[in-house]
Design a protein around this motif. Structure first.
Motif, PDB file in Angstrom:
ATOM      1  N   MET A 162      39.195  27.493  54.208  1.00 47.66           N
ATOM      2  CA  MET A 162      38.649  27.972  52.933  1.00 47.66           C
ATOM      3  C   MET A 162      39.145  29.365  52.604  1.00 47.66           C
ATOM      4  O   MET A 162      39.451  29.671  51.440  1.00 47.66           O
ATOM      5  CB  MET A 162      37.122  27.951  53.004  1.00 47.66           C
ATOM      6  N   GLU A 163      39.226  30.255  53.598  1.00 41.83           N
ATOM      7  CA  GLU A 163      39.714  31.603  53.333  1.00 41.83           C
ATOM      8  C   GLU A 163      41.180  31.618  52.938  1.00 41.83           C
ATOM      9  O   GLU A 163      41.603  32.444  52.124  1.00 41.83           O
ATOM     10  CB  GLU A 163      39.498  32.467  54.575  1.00 41.83           C
ATOM     11  N   ARG A 205      38.783  29.295  36.783  1.00 42.71           N
ATOM     12  CA  ARG A 205      38.015  28.539  37.747  1.00 42.71           C
ATOM     13  C   ARG A 205      38.592  28.760  39.141  1.00 42.71           C
ATOM     14  O   ARG A 205      39.733  29.220  39.287  1.00 42.71           O
ATOM     15  CB  ARG A 205      38.029  27.047  37.409  1.00 42.71           C
ATOM     16  N   TRP A 206      37.779  28.443  40.134  1.00 47.46           N
ATOM     17  CA  TRP A 206      38.205  28.540  41.523  1.00 47.46           C
ATOM     18  C   TRP A 206      38.652  27.176  42.010  1.00 47.46           C
ATOM     19  O   TRP A 206      38.128  26.144  41.590  1.00 47.46           O
ATOM     20  CB  TRP A 206      37.059  29.039  42.410  1.00 47.46           C
ATOM     21  N   GLN A 207      39.615  27.174  42.931  1.00 47.91           N
ATOM     22  CA  GLN A 207      40.077  25.928  43.546  1.00 47.91           C
ATOM     23  C   GLN A 207      40.361  26.175  45.020  1.00 47.91           C
ATOM     24  O   GLN A 207      40.692  27.295  45.424  1.00 47.91           O
ATOM     25  CB  GLN A 207      41.339  25.405  42.848  1.00 47.91           C
ATOM     26  N   THR A 208      40.177  25.134  45.811  1.00 49.86           N
ATOM     27  CA  THR A 208      40.364  25.244  47.253  1.00 49.86           C
ATOM     28  C   THR A 208      40.980  23.957  47.780  1.00 49.86           C
ATOM     29  O   THR A 208      41.043  22.931  47.070  1.00 49.86           O
ATOM     30  CB  THR A 208      39.031  25.518  47.963  1.00 49.86           C
ATOM     31  N   GLY A 209      41.455  23.993  49.033  1.00 54.87           N
ATOM     32  CA  GLY A 209      42.065  22.822  49.647  1.00 54.87           C
ATOM     33  C   GLY A 209      41.048  21.976  50.392  1.00 54.87           C
ATOM     34  O   GLY A 209      39.903  22.391  50.624  1.00 54.87           O
ATOM     35  N   LYS A 242      43.012  28.951  51.510  1.00 57.12           N
ATOM     36  CA  LYS A 242      43.415  28.132  50.372  1.00 57.12           C
ATOM     37  C   LYS A 242      42.505  28.270  49.155  1.00 57.12           C
ATOM     38  O   LYS A 242      42.739  27.580  48.158  1.00 57.12           O
ATOM     39  CB  LYS A 242      43.480  26.664  50.792  1.00 57.12           C
ATOM     40  N   THR A 243      41.503  29.103  49.232  1.00 55.82           N
ATOM     41  CA  THR A 243      40.639  29.290  48.073  1.00 55.82           C
ATOM     42  C   THR A 243      41.223  30.373  47.179  1.00 55.82           C
ATOM     43  O   THR A 243      41.414  31.519  47.605  1.00 55.82           O
ATOM     44  CB  THR A 243      39.216  29.687  48.507  1.00 55.82           C
ATOM     45  N   THR A 244      41.528  30.004  45.943  1.00 60.99           N
ATOM     46  CA  THR A 244      42.150  30.931  44.991  1.00 60.99           C
ATOM     47  C   THR A 244      41.454  30.802  43.640  1.00 60.99           C
ATOM     48  O   THR A 244      40.733  29.830  43.374  1.00 60.99           O
ATOM     49  CB  THR A 244      43.654  30.645  44.828  1.00 60.99           C
ATOM     50  N   PHE A 245      41.732  31.796  42.804  1.00 61.15           N
ATOM     51  CA  PHE A 245      41.168  31.798  41.454  1.00 61.15           C
ATOM     52  C   PHE A 245      42.287  31.614  40.449  1.00 61.15           C
ATOM     53  O   PHE A 245      43.316  32.305  40.499  1.00 61.15           O
ATOM     54  CB  PHE A 245      40.434  33.117  41.183  1.00 61.15           C
ATOM     55  N   ASP A 246      42.115  30.658  39.534  1.00 57.16           N
ATOM     56  CA  ASP A 246      43.095  30.382  38.483  1.00 57.16           C
ATOM     57  C   ASP A 246      42.670  31.131  37.228  1.00 57.16           C
ATOM     58  O   ASP A 246      41.710  30.730  36.552  1.00 57.16           O
ATOM     59  CB  ASP A 246      43.163  28.881  38.224  1.00 57.16           C
TER      60      ASP A 246
END
Length: 429
Positions: A295-296, A307-311, A298-302
């Motif tokens: 989570m740390e 919005r936020w997205q993660t793997g 692959k979590t990014t903000f578009d």
């Protein structure tokens, strides 16, 4: 002379042991003279009785002094349907205005009850649990005088103010009092204390503050006039003696009492938590540590989509998943059959999928993107209706299995980063 010598002198002169006069002891009703007491024996007897305890200290202001007069003013108090003549004490050292409960009842005053704590000098306090908050009017003692409102007056059971007198003899003997209409009184006792909260009324009238005064040089006795009339106070030079008295009234602040309670609880918790420390980093399993790292990373903000997205939290770096296409295709045909029989269900699913596409949650793949490999998984869908709420929702079935394996089996649950409800209940005091 020592004690034994004094006793020998009394015996030789045939004097009374009580009053040291020449008569028999049996006919005398006086107590034994203090000169014949044995102070050493008295102290030893007292120590033997009390043991090692230290005798309580008694504070006494001795000596004679000139008589003190407090600032009493004869006033009229107005209630609902009556008025009463009485005396009031103007005390600029009092934080609140107080009235005796009996006087308030005579005036027909009533108000909400609120506990009152009075504190004098030396931290001497008194609690009035049934004190009432009342309002009344006050004026000078003469008829037709202007009335002034007294707001927020507190009732107390007894004020126990001193009894004092101001006679014509004293007024005529002083040149500064002859030309003013100073009222006289005898054995007066004030039943009202005017404090700082009513020194100035709501009409901006200064009730108790002196407007003019009279005095003599080298004298501690003054006469002042306020809107309630003339009053005299200070120390007389008539030679009459009285015991000194210190009078001060103030109202305890409930905020201070809450502050003391808060400090006591803080001290209690500080003692109870000695040696107890909270870990800066909570203990986690290896699976939770892996999920946290993913989570740390692959979590990014578009910023464009805001919005936020993660793997996905894959259980292993390389996952080999079975072919789920036949299973998803069979589930789709079953769902289409239900949609053909239920137009409302069909409309709900079509609107839901369209809403997901408009919000950017899903999109339709192009032919080049459709690739089936070991990392591909097809999610079937179904609907659930809550009978209580009569609401239907669409579910993405990640628990659908192929050869005993589902998408949920391949993904980690992740660490629980919420506050434990059980921990909150345990720590609650």
């Amino acid at each position: 002379m020592s004690r034994n010598q004094r006793w020998d002198f009394v015996r030789n002169k045939n004097l009374c042991y009580c009053c040291l006069e020449e008569h028999t002891v049996r006919s005398c009703r006086s107590k034994r003279d203090a000169l014949l007491h044995s102070y050493q024996a008295t102290e030893e007897a007292g120590n033997a009785t009390t043991g090692s305890r230290r005798p309580p200290a008694v504070l006494f202001h001795g000596g004679e002094s000139s008589k003190a007069l407090f600032r009493y003013i004869k006033v009229q108090l107005y209630g609902r349907n009556c008025y009463i003549n009485t005396f009031a004490l103007v005390d600029e050292g009092a934080a609140c205005t107080l009235i005796e409960k009996d006087l308030a009842d005579e005036l027909g005053l009533d108000g909400p009850e609120k506990e009152l704590c009075l504190r004098w000098t030396g931290e001497i306090s008194q609690t009035e649990p049934a004190s009432k908050l009342v309002n009344l009017q006050i004026s000078a003692a003469n008829q037709g005088a202007t009335r002034y409102d007294l707001k927020g007056v507190r009732t107390v059971a007894h004020l126990d103010l001193p009894i004092q007198s101001l006679g014509e003899k004293l007024i005529k003997s002083r040149s500064d009092l002859k030309s003013i209409p100073m009222p006289t009184y005898r054995n007066a006792k004030a039943r009202l204390i005017i404090g700082l909260d009513n020194i100035k009324t709501r009409e901006n009238a200064i009730v108790g503050v002196p407007l003019e005064g009279r005095e003599l040089e080298g004298d501690d006795f003054v006469a002042v006039r306020c809107r309630l009339g003339w009053s005299a106070y200070g120390r007389q030079c008539s030679g009459e003696a009285s015991r000194p008295r210190i009078l001060h009234v103030c109202e305890c602040n409930n905020g201070d009492r809450l502050h003391d309670l808060d400090e006591a609880m803080r001290n209690h918790f500080a003692l109870e938590s000695l040696g107890v420390t909270v870990a800066n980093k909570p203990l986690r399993s290896k699976e939770d540590e892996r999920a946290a790292c993913i989570m740390e990373a692959k979590t990014t903000f578009d910023p464009e989509a805001k919005r936020w997205q993660t793997g996905l939290l894959w259980r292993y770096d390389k996952m080999i998943l079975p072919n789920s296409y036949p299973m998803a295709l069979g589930r789709l045909r079953c769902l289409e059959a239900k949609m053909a029989k239920d137009p409302a269900l069909s409309q709900f699913l079509m609107e839901s999928m369209k809403s997901y596409q408009e919000k950017g949650y899903t999109r339709q793949l192009v032919r080049e993107e459709i690739v089936s490999n070991s990392n591909s998984w097809y999610l079937p869908i179904f609907t659930v209706t809550n009978p209580n709420k009569k609401k239907t929702r669409m579910v993405w079935d990640a628990a659908a299995e192929v050869n005993g394996l589902s998408l949920n089996h391949a993904l980690l649950k992740g660490p629980d980063i919420l506050v434990s409800l059980m921990g909150v209940l345990i720590r609650f005091r």
